[in-house]
Design a protein around this motif. Structure first.
Motif, PDB file in Angstrom:
ATOM      1  N   LYS A 106     -19.705  -5.326 -10.069  1.00 57.01           N
ATOM      2  CA  LYS A 106     -19.884  -4.873 -11.450  1.00 57.01           C
ATOM      3  C   LYS A 106     -18.627  -4.193 -11.992  1.00 57.01           C
ATOM      4  N   LEU A 107     -17.552  -4.231 -11.222  1.00 54.17           N
ATOM      5  CA  LEU A 107     -16.294  -3.649 -11.663  1.00 54.17           C
ATOM      6  C   LEU A 107     -15.340  -4.750 -12.109  1.00 54.17           C
ATOM      7  N   SER A 108     -14.395  -4.385 -12.939  1.00 54.38           N
ATOM      8  CA  SER A 108     -13.422  -5.350 -13.443  1.00 54.38           C
ATOM      9  C   SER A 108     -12.568  -5.901 -12.311  1.00 54.38           C
ATOM     10  N   GLU A 109     -11.973  -7.046 -12.548  1.00 54.57           N
ATOM     11  CA  GLU A 109     -11.106  -7.654 -11.549  1.00 54.57           C
ATOM     12  C   GLU A 109      -9.842  -6.816 -11.357  1.00 54.57           C
ATOM     13  N   VAL A 110      -9.278  -6.909 -10.177  1.00 57.83           N
ATOM     14  CA  VAL A 110      -8.044  -6.188  -9.876  1.00 57.83           C
ATOM     15  C   VAL A 110      -6.892  -6.799 -10.669  1.00 57.83           C
ATOM     16  N   SER A 111      -6.161  -5.953 -11.364  1.00 54.72           N
ATOM     17  CA  SER A 111      -4.999  -6.433 -12.113  1.00 54.72           C
ATOM     18  C   SER A 111      -3.808  -6.580 -11.173  1.00 54.72           C
ATOM     19  N   ARG A 112      -2.798  -7.268 -11.638  1.00 53.64           N
ATOM     20  CA  ARG A 112      -1.585  -7.443 -10.839  1.00 53.64           C
ATOM     21  C   ARG A 112      -0.955  -6.087 -10.521  1.00 53.64           C
ATOM     22  N   ARG A 113      -0.960  -5.179 -11.504  1.00 55.68           N
ATOM     23  CA  ARG A 113      -0.367  -3.863 -11.291  1.00 55.68           C
ATOM     24  C   ARG A 113      -1.138  -3.068 -10.238  1.00 55.68           C
ATOM     25  N   GLU A 114      -2.457  -3.076 -10.347  1.00 57.60           N
ATOM     26  CA  GLU A 114      -3.246  -2.345  -9.359  1.00 57.60           C
ATOM     27  C   GLU A 114      -3.004  -2.899  -7.962  1.00 57.60           C
ATOM     28  N   ARG A 115      -2.965  -4.218  -7.839  1.00 55.69           N
ATOM     29  CA  ARG A 115      -2.750  -4.842  -6.535  1.00 55.69           C
ATOM     30  C   ARG A 115      -1.422  -4.390  -5.936  1.00 55.69           C
ATOM     31  N   LYS A 116      -0.374  -4.388  -6.769  1.00 52.67           N
ATOM     32  CA  LYS A 116       0.949  -3.995  -6.282  1.00 52.67           C
ATOM     33  C   LYS A 116       0.988  -2.522  -5.906  1.00 52.67           C
ATOM     34  N   GLN A 117       0.419  -1.688  -6.762  1.00 47.73           N
ATOM     35  CA  GLN A 117       0.473  -0.252  -6.511  1.00 47.73           C
ATOM     36  C   GLN A 117      -0.353   0.161  -5.295  1.00 47.73           C
ATOM     37  N   MET A 118      -1.444  -0.525  -5.048  1.00 49.37           N
ATOM     38  CA  MET A 118      -2.228  -0.215  -3.852  1.00 49.37           C
ATOM     39  C   MET A 118      -1.400  -0.453  -2.594  1.00 49.37           C
ATOM     40  N   LYS A 119      -0.535  -1.461  -2.624  1.00 53.17           N
ATOM     41  CA  LYS A 119       0.368  -1.697  -1.493  1.00 53.17           C
ATOM     42  C   LYS A 119       1.405  -0.585  -1.401  1.00 53.17           C
ATOM     43  N   VAL A 120       1.917  -0.151  -2.547  1.00 50.33           N
ATOM     44  CA  VAL A 120       2.876   0.955  -2.562  1.00 50.33           C
ATOM     45  C   VAL A 120       2.256   2.194  -1.927  1.00 50.33           C
ATOM     46  N   PHE A 121       1.036   2.491  -2.317  1.00 51.43           N
ATOM     47  CA  PHE A 121       0.373   3.691  -1.807  1.00 51.43           C
ATOM     48  C   PHE A 121      -0.036   3.536  -0.342  1.00 51.43           C
ATOM     49  N   GLY A 122      -0.257   2.300   0.114  1.00 51.15           N
ATOM     50  CA  GLY A 122      -0.629   2.070   1.508  1.00 51.15           C
ATOM     51  C   GLY A 122      -2.119   2.006   1.752  1.00 51.15           C
ATOM     52  N   TYR A 123      -2.913   1.788   0.688  1.00 52.14           N
ATOM     53  CA  TYR A 123      -4.361   1.899   0.818  1.00 52.14           C
ATOM     54  C   TYR A 123      -5.068   0.642   1.322  1.00 52.14           C
ATOM     55  N   ASN A 124      -4.324  -0.379   1.688  1.00 55.00           N
ATOM     56  CA  ASN A 124      -4.873  -1.559   2.366  1.00 55.00           C
ATOM     57  C   ASN A 124      -6.062  -2.158   1.616  1.00 55.00           C
ATOM     58  N   GLN A 125      -5.831  -2.480   0.369  1.00 56.90           N
ATOM     59  CA  GLN A 125      -6.876  -3.096  -0.450  1.00 56.90           C
ATOM     60  C   GLN A 125      -7.115  -4.534   0.003  1.00 56.90           C
ATOM     61  N   PRO A 126      -8.355  -4.902   0.307  1.00 56.08           N
ATOM     62  CA  PRO A 126      -8.631  -6.283   0.728  1.00 56.08           C
ATOM     63  C   PRO A 126      -8.339  -7.275  -0.395  1.00 56.08           C
ATOM     64  N   GLU A 127      -8.149  -8.524  -0.017  1.00 61.53           N
ATOM     65  CA  GLU A 127      -7.969  -9.570  -1.013  1.00 61.53           C
ATOM     66  C   GLU A 127      -9.291  -9.793  -1.743  1.00 61.53           C
ATOM     67  N   GLY A 128      -9.232 -10.533  -2.820  1.00 61.13           N
ATOM     68  CA  GLY A 128     -10.436 -10.798  -3.595  1.00 61.13           C
ATOM     69  C   GLY A 128     -10.330 -10.179  -4.972  1.00 61.13           C
ATOM     70  N   GLU A 129     -11.079 -10.714  -5.912  1.00 62.27           N
ATOM     71  CA  GLU A 129     -11.003 -10.252  -7.294  1.00 62.27           C
ATOM     72  C   GLU A 129     -11.600  -8.867  -7.484  1.00 62.27           C
ATOM     73  N   ARG A 130     -12.625  -8.545  -6.697  1.00 61.35           N
ATOM     74  CA  ARG A 130     -13.311  -7.257  -6.834  1.00 61.35           C
ATOM     75  C   ARG A 130     -13.536  -6.642  -5.450  1.00 61.35           C
ATOM     76  N   PRO A 131     -12.488  -6.136  -4.821  1.00 58.19           N
ATOM     77  CA  PRO A 131     -12.601  -5.574  -3.469  1.00 58.19           C
ATOM     78  C   PRO A 131     -13.273  -4.206  -3.469  1.00 58.19           C
ATOM     79  N   PHE A 132     -13.550  -3.699  -2.273  1.00 57.73           N
ATOM     80  CA  PHE A 132     -14.246  -2.414  -2.155  1.00 57.73           C
ATOM     81  C   PHE A 132     -13.298  -1.221  -2.116  1.00 57.73           C
ATOM     82  N   MET A 133     -11.998  -1.443  -2.223  1.00 59.40           N
ATOM     83  CA  MET A 133     -11.033  -0.354  -2.370  1.00 59.40           C
ATOM     84  C   MET A 133     -10.379  -0.501  -3.734  1.00 59.40           C
ATOM     85  N   ARG A 134     -10.435   0.568  -4.547  1.00 64.74           N
ATOM     86  CA  ARG A 134      -9.926   0.468  -5.910  1.00 64.74           C
ATOM     87  C   ARG A 134      -9.183   1.734  -6.324  1.00 64.74           C
ATOM     88  N   LEU A 135      -8.383   1.588  -7.375  1.00 68.93           N
ATOM     89  CA  LEU A 135      -7.869   2.735  -8.108  1.00 68.93           C
ATOM     90  C   LEU A 135      -8.846   2.965  -9.245  1.00 68.93           C
TER      91      LEU A 135
END
Length: 351
Positions: free
Chosen positions: A265-294
């Motif tokens: 029920k959450l919006s899809e991960v944007s390109r910026r969020e995907r990149k920044q999650m890698k910067v932060f090191g939070y290991n966001q899973p692949e997929g449009e709506r993963p269980f780790m988010r900003l």
């Protein structure tokens, strides 16, 4: 310490972070849905690679500052409580005792990690007289906790187990069912096309552990509007609302969350969020709506159940070496103050 307990600790020490995540992935079909997302979130809240880097740092204080880490990030300070959001937390005393007993008799250091978790869970389930699917997750968490804290600290911890209350006092199937529901929009709610009201649940043990959110609103923005209590007294990172926030532009990494239920029920991960999650090191899973988010980027279109980590930092480049470039755009004064630290933490090369 006996040679047997040393053998068990060494056995656990032989596995790297990806081995543990692979074991959890293997076990997912055997874990009850009530804890399926929760256990994956827990392993990302307490990443083994980060722990080992800090453990080996010559100057721990400098390393922590270099990663702009704030909050409670060490498992040794929350051995009995870090997993409070798992349904299996209620079985912690029994599972913990089983792990301590296993450390004494362990001999088979060739056993697959997933199988060791499975067997330990089976022993706990038999003692508790419950289905094993309810304790596999907490068994895995317990073994990793021992791995990061050492047997003596593990045994001597006395933080206490939180008694299930609120929704968490219900059966696992009931909890899963309730998590899937959205707030009622009233008798004529089906006619609404905008401004639908939902809830973000951040503490299932409390009936008031939620805040309101409007359809298509960012979770962090909705959290900031909750003035029901002095959040900073509970967590110094919280300036507004229960979720720590610095920038609202995916620049600081403060507002990361795990989504226990409702990720669809959450919006899809944007390109910026995907990149920044890698910067932060939070290991966001692949997929449009993963269980780790900003939470400053995730917009809701229904109820969602989240868990807020007790710390935040910026360690992706140094620990995982998977960040190509960094472009940070702080939107607030406090975020600008973090910019230099965040940028340096993101572009440092691994030693």
């Amino acid at each position: 310490m006996s040679s047997t307990t040393e053998t068990f600790e060494q056995y656990l020490h032989n596995f790297i972070e990806s081995d543990w995540l692979s074991a959890i992935h293997t076990l997912l079909p055997e874990i009850h849905e009530v804890d399926r997302n929760a256990v994956q979130i827990w392993f990302r809240f307490y990443p083994l690679s980060l722990f080992r880097y800090l453990q080996s740092a010559e100057d721990l204080e400098k390393a922590v500052q270099g990663f702009a880490m704030l909050g409670r990030y060490e498992l040794k300070d929350q051995i009995d409580t870090s997993h409070h959001f798992l349904y299996g937390h209620r079985y912690w005393k029994t599972v913990k005792a089983a792990i301590e007993a296993e450390a004494v008799v362990f001999e088979n250091d060739d056993i697959d990690l997933a199988e060791e978790i499975r067997q330990l869970a089976a022993m706990s389930a038999e003692k508790l007289k419950i289905d094993v699917s309810l304790v596999i997750a907490i068994a895995a968490v317990g073994m990793m906790t021992l791995n990061q804290t050492g047997l003596e600290n593990f045994k001597n911890a006395a933080d206490g187990i939180q008694k299930p209350t609120g929704l968490m006092a219900k059966s696992p199937d009931k909890i899963v069912s309730e998590r899937s529901k959205d707030d009622s929009q009233g008798v004529f709610g089906f006619l609404k096309t905008v401004n639908k009201k939902y809830s973000i649940i951040y503490d299932e043990k409390r009936n008031d552990g939620r805040f309101a959110i409007t359809s298509d609103q960012e979770i962090a923005g909705a959290s900031a509007l909750d003035r029901s209590q002095n959040w900073q007294e509970k967590d110094s990172r919280c300036w507004e609302g229960v979720i720590p926030v610095e920038c609202l532009s995916a620049s600081c990494g403060t507002c990361w969350i795990g989504v226990i239920a409702g990720q669809e029920k959450l919006s899809e991960v944007s390109r910026r969020e995907r990149k920044q999650m890698k910067v932060f090191g939070y290991n966001q899973p692949e997929g449009e709506r993963p269980f780790m988010r900003l939470s400053c980027q995730a917009k809701a279109s229904g109820n969602a159940t989240i868990v807020i980590p007790p710390w935040n930092g910026v360690f992706g480049k140094k620990i995982y070496q998977n960040v190509q470039d960094v472009e940070l755009e702080p939107a607030t004064t406090s975020a600008r103050e973090l910019r230099k630290v965040v940028s340096e933490a993101a572009i440092n090369k691994a030693e």
